[in-house]
Motif scaffolding. Sequence first.
Motif, mmCIF file in Angstrom:
data_model
loop_
_atom_site.group_PDB
_atom_site.id
_atom_site.type_symbol
_atom_site.label_atom_id
_atom_site.label_comp_id
_atom_site.label_asym_id
_atom_site.label_seq_id
_atom_site.Cartn_x
_atom_site.Cartn_y
_atom_site.Cartn_z
ATOM 1 N N CYS A 142 -15.899 49.343 14.977
ATOM 2 C CA CYS A 142 -16.227 50.728 15.327
ATOM 3 C C CYS A 142 -16.289 50.842 16.848
ATOM 4 O O CYS A 142 -16.875 49.983 17.511
ATOM 5 C CB CYS A 142 -17.559 51.150 14.711
ATOM 6 S SG CYS A 142 -17.563 51.100 12.891
ATOM 7 N N MET A 143 -15.691 51.915 17.380
ATOM 8 C CA MET A 143 -15.486 52.005 18.813
ATOM 9 C C MET A 143 -16.446 52.935 19.528
ATOM 10 O O MET A 143 -16.270 53.242 20.704
ATOM 11 C CB MET A 143 -14.041 52.441 19.084
ATOM 12 C CG MET A 143 -12.993 51.592 18.376
ATOM 13 S SD MET A 143 -13.220 49.800 18.626
ATOM 14 C CE MET A 143 -12.795 49.684 20.361
ATOM 15 N N ASP A 154 -19.139 56.473 15.764
ATOM 16 C CA ASP A 154 -18.235 55.841 14.804
ATOM 17 C C ASP A 154 -18.995 54.857 13.922
ATOM 18 O O ASP A 154 -18.799 54.804 12.701
ATOM 19 C CB ASP A 154 -17.118 55.124 15.572
ATOM 20 C CG ASP A 154 -16.000 54.618 14.668
ATOM 21 O OD1 ASP A 154 -15.922 55.061 13.513
ATOM 22 O OD2 ASP A 154 -15.214 53.769 15.126
ATOM 23 N N GLY A 166 -6.848 46.189 9.865
ATOM 24 C CA GLY A 166 -5.869 46.466 10.900
ATOM 25 C C GLY A 166 -5.561 45.307 11.821
ATOM 26 O O GLY A 166 -4.724 45.440 12.713
ATOM 27 N N THR A 183 0.226 51.214 10.126
ATOM 28 C CA THR A 183 0.286 52.660 10.209
ATOM 29 C C THR A 183 0.322 53.244 8.806
ATOM 30 O O THR A 183 0.598 52.546 7.837
ATOM 31 C CB THR A 183 1.543 53.102 10.975
ATOM 32 O OG1 THR A 183 2.706 52.631 10.283
ATOM 33 C CG2 THR A 183 1.544 52.547 12.393
ATOM 34 N N ARG A 203 0.654 52.594 20.086
ATOM 35 C CA ARG A 203 -0.652 52.974 19.564
ATOM 36 C C ARG A 203 -1.384 51.782 18.966
ATOM 37 O O ARG A 203 -2.579 51.569 19.220
ATOM 38 C CB ARG A 203 -0.485 54.081 18.520
ATOM 39 C CG ARG A 203 -1.803 54.626 17.983
ATOM 40 C CD ARG A 203 -1.577 55.859 17.136
ATOM 41 N NE ARG A 203 -0.789 55.590 15.932
ATOM 42 C CZ ARG A 203 0.467 55.952 15.759
ATOM 43 N NH1 ARG A 203 1.135 56.573 16.728
ATOM 44 N NH2 ARG A 203 1.100 55.684 14.622
ATOM 45 N N MET A 204 -0.684 50.974 18.146
ATOM 46 C CA MET A 204 -1.307 49.796 17.548
ATOM 47 C C MET A 204 -1.725 48.788 18.617
ATOM 48 O O MET A 204 -2.787 48.170 18.530
ATOM 49 C CB MET A 204 -0.356 49.153 16.538
ATOM 50 C CG MET A 204 -0.131 49.979 15.280
ATOM 51 S SD MET A 204 0.839 49.100 14.010
ATOM 52 C CE MET A 204 2.461 49.066 14.758
ATOM 53 N N ARG A 262 -2.522 49.425 21.810
ATOM 54 C CA ARG A 262 -3.696 49.937 22.535
ATOM 55 C C ARG A 262 -4.976 49.705 21.738
ATOM 56 O O ARG A 262 -6.002 49.258 22.283
ATOM 57 C CB ARG A 262 -3.524 51.431 22.836
ATOM 58 C CG ARG A 262 -2.593 51.747 23.996
ATOM 59 C CD ARG A 262 -2.758 53.183 24.447
ATOM 60 N NE ARG A 262 -2.472 54.128 23.380
ATOM 61 C CZ ARG A 262 -1.275 54.658 23.147
ATOM 62 N NH1 ARG A 262 -0.249 54.312 23.912
ATOM 63 N NH2 ARG A 262 -1.091 55.521 22.165
ATOM 64 N N ASN A 263 -4.924 50.020 20.448
ATOM 65 C CA ASN A 263 -6.118 49.837 19.615
ATOM 66 C C ASN A 263 -6.528 48.367 19.551
ATOM 67 O O ASN A 263 -7.714 48.041 19.623
ATOM 68 C CB ASN A 263 -5.852 50.369 18.209
ATOM 69 C CG ASN A 263 -5.715 51.873 18.164
ATOM 70 O OD1 ASN A 263 -6.174 52.574 19.075
ATOM 71 N ND2 ASN A 263 -5.076 52.393 17.128
ATOM 72 N N ALA A 264 -5.543 47.479 19.415
ATOM 73 C CA ALA A 264 -5.847 46.049 19.332
ATOM 74 C C ALA A 264 -6.452 45.538 20.631
ATOM 75 O O ALA A 264 -7.407 44.743 20.622
ATOM 76 C CB ALA A 264 -4.584 45.269 18.999
ATOM 77 N N ARG A 318 -8.175 47.207 22.831
ATOM 78 C CA ARG A 318 -9.547 47.704 23.000
ATOM 79 C C ARG A 318 -10.540 46.797 22.290
ATOM 80 O O ARG A 318 -11.674 46.645 22.729
ATOM 81 C CB ARG A 318 -9.668 49.128 22.445
ATOM 82 C CG ARG A 318 -8.925 50.192 23.239
ATOM 83 C CD ARG A 318 -9.151 51.559 22.622
ATOM 84 N NE ARG A 318 -10.522 52.015 22.822
ATOM 85 C CZ ARG A 318 -11.111 52.962 22.092
ATOM 86 N NH1 ARG A 318 -10.457 53.503 21.059
ATOM 87 N NH2 ARG A 318 -12.348 53.335 22.346
ATOM 88 N N ILE A 319 -10.117 46.191 21.191
ATOM 89 C CA ILE A 319 -11.004 45.302 20.438
ATOM 90 C C ILE A 319 -10.957 43.882 20.996
ATOM 91 O O ILE A 319 -12.001 43.274 21.234
ATOM 92 C CB ILE A 319 -10.603 45.308 18.948
ATOM 93 C CG1 ILE A 319 -10.788 46.707 18.358
ATOM 94 C CG2 ILE A 319 -11.431 44.289 18.164
ATOM 95 C CD1 ILE A 319 -10.177 46.877 16.976
#
Length: 375
Positions: free
Chosen positions: A99-100, A104, A254, A268, A285-286, A288-290, A292-293
């Motif tokens: 959760c970001m 969330d 994910g 996706t 998009r994938m 960037r999300n990865a 961030r984690i």
Amino acid sequence: MAHDYDVIVAGAGMVGAAVAYGLACEGQRVLLLDGADTDYRAAKANFGLVWLQGKGHGYPAYQRLSRQAVHAWPEFARQLQDDSGITLDYEQRGGLHFCMSDDDLAHRAARLDAWRGQAPELPPCTRILDRAELRRRFPTLQLGDAVAGASLGEQDGHVNPLRLLAALQAAFLRRGGQLRNRHAVTAITHAAGGGVQVSAGALQARAPRLVIAAGLGSAALGAMVGLDVPLRPQRGQILVTERLAPLLPVPASGMRQTGEGTVMVGLTQEEVGYDLGTTSAAAARMSRNALRILPGLAAARLVRHWSCLRIMTPDGGPVYAQSLTHDGVSIALCHSGVTLASFHAGPYARALAGGAPLETLDAFHHERFNVQKVA
């Protein structure tokens, strides 16, 4: 000539292979028919999660079925490895949903509370971990600054999906089953004396029972026997990196690190029909999300980007039904073929072998989509 069997299974993917393996374990003479290598195969982009947390939100019967399957997975994996001689790389050490933001995390906690409330008789299996608890629980996890916490599914796990499919087919053959590749079913008719006759190219085969488990191809086959199940493809794109030192100790929704060290990032959920293309926008998009984690992925080399089509019903739940026009014909469909593999090879196959449907599957009949009839 027509060849006789106890059961014919149309479709040798994750669902069909599991059902066929379970039937062979019950001593049934089984013919497993597979289509062409160019068919739409969901297993090509399977993430390999054996997942429970949140599964069946708003659908208690699906939640209970998933719980049953996940609980059976350790023994199922042990037996399948023994029968096939193939190591599955199965682990059940928990799974994370990152959760970001604090909002969330609060939303995730409320969603899981509602999910648990659907089936209060089931023991708790999830926990909410704030960032500090997450770091204490997994001290080697190098998190990005944006990660506020995660939900932990204590019974979640993962497996190598390609090895799982290979093991199901290998164990099926060792148990005496027959597998015919490049033999897509083209016709299903009533057989003289009862049961059905199946045409697959030049092959003609008869059996008292037929299981349709051909993924997206099941819509056309089902229509031949009065099983009109509404299906649609949903595209999922996946990225995979080079092999890396351990950085993700348990799988996440994910993202997961495989036994070989590669990191898979996805998936996706795209409503684009039968388009199997990949897009740079989805990859960006994938990624960037990865990042961030797990910022440590920034230096990793991307080695592959591909897509596949999931089998989706209108509510996302499985379908298990029997034909009213063709005795002995059943259909089995889902997009959780890995998680439910232990169920398909176990209770579902045993019920088919015994000739008696499972009453607990009434909630998964495709007539639930017939709004006019239900009303």
